[in-house]
Motif scaffolding. Structure first.
Motif, PDB file in Angstrom:
ATOM      1  N   PHE A  39      -7.206  -6.846  -9.174  1.00 53.97           N
ATOM      2  CA  PHE A  39      -6.376  -5.789  -9.761  1.00 53.97           C
ATOM      3  C   PHE A  39      -5.061  -5.738  -9.001  1.00 53.97           C
ATOM      4  O   PHE A  39      -5.034  -5.979  -7.798  1.00 53.97           O
ATOM      5  CB  PHE A  39      -7.050  -4.414  -9.612  1.00 53.97           C
ATOM      6  CG  PHE A  39      -8.414  -4.334 -10.210  1.00 53.97           C
ATOM      7  CD1 PHE A  39      -8.575  -4.058 -11.563  1.00 53.97           C
ATOM      8  CD2 PHE A  39      -9.547  -4.513  -9.422  1.00 53.97           C
ATOM      9  CE1 PHE A  39      -9.844  -3.968 -12.112  1.00 53.97           C
ATOM     10  CE2 PHE A  39     -10.812  -4.431  -9.965  1.00 53.97           C
ATOM     11  CZ  PHE A  39     -10.966  -4.164 -11.314  1.00 53.97           C
ATOM     12  N   ASP A  40      -3.990  -5.424  -9.717  1.00 57.43           N
ATOM     13  CA  ASP A  40      -2.713  -5.192  -9.041  1.00 57.43           C
ATOM     14  C   ASP A  40      -2.462  -3.696  -8.985  1.00 57.43           C
ATOM     15  O   ASP A  40      -2.455  -3.014 -10.006  1.00 57.43           O
ATOM     16  CB  ASP A  40      -1.579  -5.882  -9.797  1.00 57.43           C
ATOM     17  CG  ASP A  40      -1.666  -7.388  -9.616  1.00 57.43           C
ATOM     18  OD1 ASP A  40      -1.945  -7.804  -8.476  1.00 57.43           O
ATOM     19  OD2 ASP A  40      -1.498  -8.124 -10.603  1.00 57.43           O
ATOM     20  N   VAL A  41      -2.301  -3.197  -7.768  1.00 58.98           N
ATOM     21  CA  VAL A  41      -2.158  -1.746  -7.584  1.00 58.98           C
ATOM     22  C   VAL A  41      -0.784  -1.446  -6.999  1.00 58.98           C
ATOM     23  O   VAL A  41      -0.423  -1.996  -5.955  1.00 58.98           O
ATOM     24  CB  VAL A  41      -3.258  -1.216  -6.636  1.00 58.98           C
ATOM     25  CG1 VAL A  41      -3.091   0.272  -6.420  1.00 58.98           C
ATOM     26  CG2 VAL A  41      -4.629  -1.539  -7.188  1.00 58.98           C
ATOM     27  N   PRO A  42      -0.003  -0.585  -7.659  1.00 56.68           N
ATOM     28  CA  PRO A  42       1.268  -0.187  -7.061  1.00 56.68           C
ATOM     29  C   PRO A  42       1.016   0.662  -5.825  1.00 56.68           C
ATOM     30  O   PRO A  42       0.128   1.508  -5.833  1.00 56.68           O
ATOM     31  CB  PRO A  42       1.939   0.636  -8.170  1.00 56.68           C
ATOM     32  CG  PRO A  42       0.849   1.046  -9.073  1.00 56.68           C
ATOM     33  CD  PRO A  42      -0.259   0.070  -8.945  1.00 56.68           C
ATOM     34  N   TYR A  43       1.774   0.418  -4.766  1.00 56.44           N
ATOM     35  CA  TYR A  43       1.514   1.158  -3.538  1.00 56.44           C
ATOM     36  C   TYR A  43       2.807   1.508  -2.841  1.00 56.44           C
ATOM     37  O   TYR A  43       3.871   0.952  -3.117  1.00 56.44           O
ATOM     38  CB  TYR A  43       0.615   0.347  -2.608  1.00 56.44           C
ATOM     39  CG  TYR A  43       1.318  -0.781  -1.889  1.00 56.44           C
ATOM     40  CD1 TYR A  43       1.630  -1.953  -2.562  1.00 56.44           C
ATOM     41  CD2 TYR A  43       1.673  -0.669  -0.549  1.00 56.44           C
ATOM     42  CE1 TYR A  43       2.278  -2.988  -1.915  1.00 56.44           C
ATOM     43  CE2 TYR A  43       2.317  -1.703   0.109  1.00 56.44           C
ATOM     44  CZ  TYR A  43       2.621  -2.868  -0.586  1.00 56.44           C
ATOM     45  OH  TYR A  43       3.266  -3.891   0.046  1.00 56.44           O
ATOM     46  N   GLU A  44       2.667   2.471  -1.938  1.00 58.94           N
ATOM     47  CA  GLU A  44       3.784   2.816  -1.058  1.00 58.94           C
ATOM     48  C   GLU A  44       3.192   3.177   0.297  1.00 58.94           C
ATOM     49  O   GLU A  44       1.981   3.298   0.432  1.00 58.94           O
ATOM     50  CB  GLU A  44       4.584   3.984  -1.636  1.00 58.94           C
ATOM     51  CG  GLU A  44       3.716   5.161  -1.978  1.00 58.94           C
ATOM     52  CD  GLU A  44       4.444   6.223  -2.800  1.00 58.94           C
ATOM     53  OE1 GLU A  44       5.579   5.961  -3.204  1.00 58.94           O
ATOM     54  OE2 GLU A  44       3.867   7.284  -3.004  1.00 58.94           O
ATOM     55  N   ALA A  45       4.052   3.331   1.271  1.00 57.76           N
ATOM     56  CA  ALA A  45       3.573   3.659   2.610  1.00 57.76           C
ATOM     57  C   ALA A  45       2.745   4.937   2.542  1.00 57.76           C
ATOM     58  O   ALA A  45       3.109   5.880   1.844  1.00 57.76           O
ATOM     59  CB  ALA A  45       4.749   3.849   3.550  1.00 57.76           C
TER      60      ALA A  45
END
Lengths: 245, 121, 575
Positions: free
Chosen positions: A27-33
């Motif tokens: 799966f591709d998951v958008p992420y941030e710090a």
């Protein structure tokens, strides 16, 4: 709007009812710090694939629900930051335990072993009136010992648990030492007898896996070593200070 | 889960394994040093005999021999145990290894003895 | 069908304490819980548990009455006063009992249970174990439960973990058991008994920004509500002053009680600028501190306009490591900040549900044989605002009382006269409900609704409330409820189907949201944790009463009941 970076997650999948063999889904998951692996799993479960099964509760590293194998190490998903994981995040369930579905494993053997070691205070004197006196130094021995959250990471990482299914395992043995070291507990002999058989402390190969993975720094290896030392000292009738640990 | 209970033998063997490990660590070092650095090449029967004539060295070598055999065989037994054999298999292996160990120790000492008699074999 | 005398739902502190009490009375008990006992929300409690032990040097003259007064004053006089006194006076024995069972409390120099000061309390009376008090208490009770479970030969005490309760069974006006879904196998089963004790905890996840665990969805409060148990004072939601700005993990009140400062962007201790917190500063009760923090942020004096700083640097490394190790690790893990070197970014956020299932001082409800304890219940001992350290006390005191009451109820001859046909019909009904949900072809996802619900609740039912926003929010919640009827595309199968569980629980969250908003809207005053910008004063003449929410023909109906004021007269609160 700025496009978010995405991270690839490779997750172990297995449904005993429909699958013959396990497989991995990506799966591709958008992420941030600031995003944790557990939050990423939530994102996948809520938005990408509702059938993904994993346990979660407190999301702050105290309940012990979400221990799993993340990129080569057992850890709590909720305490693992996505930005700290290099490359693809590969997630597997805990070893040595039967898989119920995906990342959910049957923890019963783990808890059965906990039950086998009498995991409760056995006081010598009857409890009456106010609290028992325990000095600050006596309490300090318990400092990390009582931090165990029963997540099972040590159990899954221990090779001995892999080939001896009766081996008590790091968590249960560390729990024995937690009570053994408690100045209020008066069942030393009983506790040592419980763990001095061939599936007890002497089965430990001192691999230090449990020490490396423990998210609460309980250090089961040192606890097991202390129990071994106490058993030997007592059979040699040497008086060995508990402070030795 | 089976019955749990005190197993004094297990603790004893575990402890002995550690003690023999220490003996081996020191003993092997001494042994290695003596054989390789204190005796001029080539090593001859006479040179060995000269050393073993002193009772100190005889005791040292005997202890080293016992430690090596115990440590190796006990280690081997532990490896077997890690494969979770049946109780009966364990018993048989244990007996075999004990007999083998005793035989090797007796045989080793039997070989050492002749060195101690001047004039030799 | 699983038969027992009493069914305890929930295995946090209150549930386990009740089960242990039932076991003491030789009443057969089955504990049903949707997560393993040590995964319960209780484990995350940090700061401590209050009781007037008088172990602290400054606590010598402390007493249960003074503790009760502080609690009542803290509650803004909405607490039932005799209930509070019951809690504070029985609390002392409960703490000693926990110590005898093995809780590793931190110790004073003379070896007694250590106590620290807490917000709103005149004396230091919060017993603690570093900053993991909930953790050690829950593990102690779990250990005791294991002890008695091991000793019970015919399942006199048994914990059924990872069983999700879908329904309370009420027959002829009396509680007779529950229907539960085995999460790991997908089997639906009836737990049949003569009485039911409810201890399912809070409902923080109705809000978006909350310190509560994912499991605190509020479903637990709704299951009995659907069967006729009223909910009391639900509009009183506690906002904890210090939650991590990043993900709302709780920073314990202990951090302030050990001497931490709250600072705004000008690095000043702004609490001195507000009338109601000028004296107690950081040690004022939570509602006041949270409100003044929010005011500071709204006035643009937050750091980056968004959060405030909790500064512990002056405490020194030794004290932080000794007293607050868990808090420190949380700050490092989740905010990337080590409190030894840097101030912690904090904001106020949802923390506790003061309201709950309406029960009396004996933990009895309107429904015969139904008892409730802990956060899911409202006795009420917290009134409009709970003092820190009182929630853990409530769980063990009223957990025990619920156990006693249920044991007495069973022994007084509660009969198990429910027919098998009735039970089977209930089981079939529940099974069909789940099948229907799983088969639903609609495409509304629970996650989307849940997310919107959290946002609307944060925005309108937060620290500051106003009629116009709440009216809009109420409308929004109603459309969300409408959308919920089109929920679907749930992952198929029943084994470990968490998708299904979230979808079911969302219904509870939505209904609670409506009750909270209704109650808050109706109550035209500011009291404790509820602050109405359009009605900023407390109004004892009209509103010194409990809100009671009931379900009438599928819609929520509010009524009011009097407060027990037998001990102290309401006065203005200043700290």
């Amino acid at each position: 709007m700025e496009k978010k970076k995405t991270k690839q997650f490779k997750i172990f999948r297995f449904n005993p009812k429909t699958d013959k063999r396990h497989y991995f889904d990506t799966f591709d998951v958008p992420y941030e710090a600031g995003m944790t692996v557990l939050q990423a799993l939530n994102y996948i479960q809520r938005n990408l694939d509702g059938s993904l099964a994993y346990r979660s509760s407190c999301r702050e590293g105290i309940c012990g629900s979400c221990a799993m194998h993340i990129n080569g190490k057992y850890c709590l998903a909720c305490e693992t930051q996505v930005i700290h994981v290099k490359g693809t995040v590969t997630i597997r369930p805990m070893a040595h335990l039967d898989i119920i579905k995906d990342l959910v494993v049957d923890m019963n053997p783990f808890f059965e072993k906990l039950k086998a070691i009498k995991p409760y205070l056995i006081p010598g004197d009857p409890d009456e009136g106010a609290e028992r006196i325990q000095t600050q130094d006596e309490r300090a021995y318990l400092n990390t010992l009582v931090d165990c959250i029963l997540c099972g990471a040590c159990y899954a990482s221990c090779a001995v648990n892999g080939f001896d299914e009766d081996y008590l395992g790091p968590a249960a043995l560390a729990k024995v030492n937690r009570f053994f070291m408690d100045s209020r507990d008066k069942a030393d002999e009983q506790r040592l007898a419980l763990v001095s058989d061939e599936h007890g402390v002497f089965r430990c190969h001192t691999l230090f896996n449990c020490q490396v993975v423990c998210p609460k720094n309980v250090n089961p290896t040192a606890n097991i070593a202390n129990l071994k030392r106490q058993i030997i000292a007592r059979s040699l009738t040497v008086k060995f200070s508990k402070k030795g640990m | 889960m089976g019955n749990r209970g005190r197993n004094v033998g297990l603790a004893f063997h575990w402890y002995l394994q550690r003690i023999t490990a220490i003996i081996l660590m020191i003993g092997l070092f001494v042994h290695f040093y003596v054989i390789h650095f204190t005796i001029d090449r080539p090593i001859t029967f006479e040179k060995v005999q000269a050393r073993l004539l002193s009772p100190g060295w005889l005791i040292f070598d005997s202890i080293l021999l016992i430690a090596v055999i115990y440590h190796a065989l006990r280690g081997f037994y532990n490896v077997i145990c890690d494969y979770n054999p049946r109780e009966s298999v364990k018993k048989i292996v244990s007996w075999c290894l004990t007999v083998l160990g005793i035989f090797l120790i007796i045989y080793g000492i039997y070989i050492l003895i002749p060195f101690t008699q001047v004039g030799g074999v | 069908m699983i038969l027992s005398d009493v069914i305890v739902v929930g295995a946090g502190l209150a549930g386990l304490r009740a089960a242990l009490e039932l076991n003491r009375y030789n009443v057969k008990v089955a504990v049903v819980t949707k997560v393993h006992p040590v995964r319960s929300q209780s484990v995350a409690a940090k700061g401590g548990i209050n009781a007037a032990l008088g172990n602290h040097l400054r606590g010598k003259y402390d007493s249960a009455e003074l503790h009760a007064f502080d609690t009542i004053k803290g509650s803004d006089y909405l607490a039932d006063q005799k209930a509070v006194l019951t809690m504070t006076s029985q609390g002392i024995d409960r703490i000693y009992e926990l110590e005898h069972w093995g809780t590793p409390f931190s110790r004073t120099e003379d070896g007694r249970i250590a106590q620290r000061p807490f917000g709103g309390a005149d004396f230091p009376r919060t017993c603690y174990a570093e900053d993991k008090t909930g953790h050690v208490l829950l593990h102690t009770l779990y250990e005791q439960a294991l002890k008695f479970e091991a000793a019970s030969e015919r399942a006199e005490m048994k914990i059924y973990d990872e069983w999700f309760v879908t329904r309370l069974i009420v027959d002829k006006g009396a509680a007779k058991g529950v229907v539960a879904l085995n999460i790991n196998t997908g089997d639906l089963e009836i737990f049949s008994g003569k009485a039911v004790i409810w201890a399912t905890g809070g409902s923080g996840r109705v809000f978006g920004r909350t310190s509560n665990a994912y499991i605190s969805t509020g479903w637990g409060m709704c299951v009995p509500f659907y069967e006729g148990v009223p909910l009391k004072d639900m509009e009183f939601i506690q906002f904890h002053p210090t939650e991590l700005y990043t993900n709302n993990v709780l920073i314990t009140e202990g951090a302030r009680s050990e001497g931490g400062f709250l600072l705004n962007c000008k690095n000043e201790r702004f609490l001195a600028n507000y009338e109601d917190s000028v004296k107690a500063m950081e040690m004022a009760p939570r509602d006041i501190v949270a409100r003044n923090m929010q005011r500071e942020i709204l006035a643009g004096r937050g750091i980056k306009g968004k959060y405030l700083h909790l500064d512990l640097r002056h405490l020194g490394k030794k004290k932080i490591l000794e007293c607050l190790p868990n808090m420190r690790m949380n700050a490092i893990h989740f905010a990337g900040v080590d409190p030894i070197d840097e101030p912690i970014p904090v904001i106020p956020g949802q923390h506790y549900t003061m309201g709950g299932l309406d029960v009396n001082i004996y933990a009895e409800s309107k429904i015969k044989g139904f008892f409730a304890a802990g956060e899911c219940a409202c006795v009420s001992v917290h009134g409009a605002n709970r003092l820190g350290g009182n929630s853990l006390l409530e769980t063990v005191v009223f957990g025990k009382i619920a156990g006693e009451s249920a044991a007495a109820y069973v022994k007084e001859g509660a009969i198990d006269d429910t027919s098998a046909a009735f039970l089977n019909a209930v089981l079939r009904e529940e099974d069909e409900k789940i099948s229907r949900l799983l088969a639903s072809k609609h495409d509304e996802r629970h996650a989307a609704i849940n997310c919107e619900l959290g946002e609307v609740m944060d925005a309108s039912a937060g620290i500051f409330r106003e009629a116009q926003f709440m009216n809009a929010a109420l409308k929004k919640v109603k459309t969300l409820k409408e959308r919920y009827t089109y929920i679907g595309s749930i992952s198929p199968g029943r084994i470990a189907n968490f998708d299904l569980l979230w979808a079911i629980q969302l219904k509870g969250s939505l209904d609670l949201a409506e009750i909270i908003l209704q109650g808050a809207l109706n109550r035209q005053e500011s009291r404790g944790a509820q602050f109405r910008t359009d009605f900023p004063m407390r109004d004892d003449k009209n509103w010194l009463k409990h809100t009671i929410a009931t379900l009438k023909h599928g819609s929520i109906h509010l009524s009011y009941s009097p407060v027990d004021l037998s001990l102290y007269k309401p006065k203005k609160r200043h700290y």
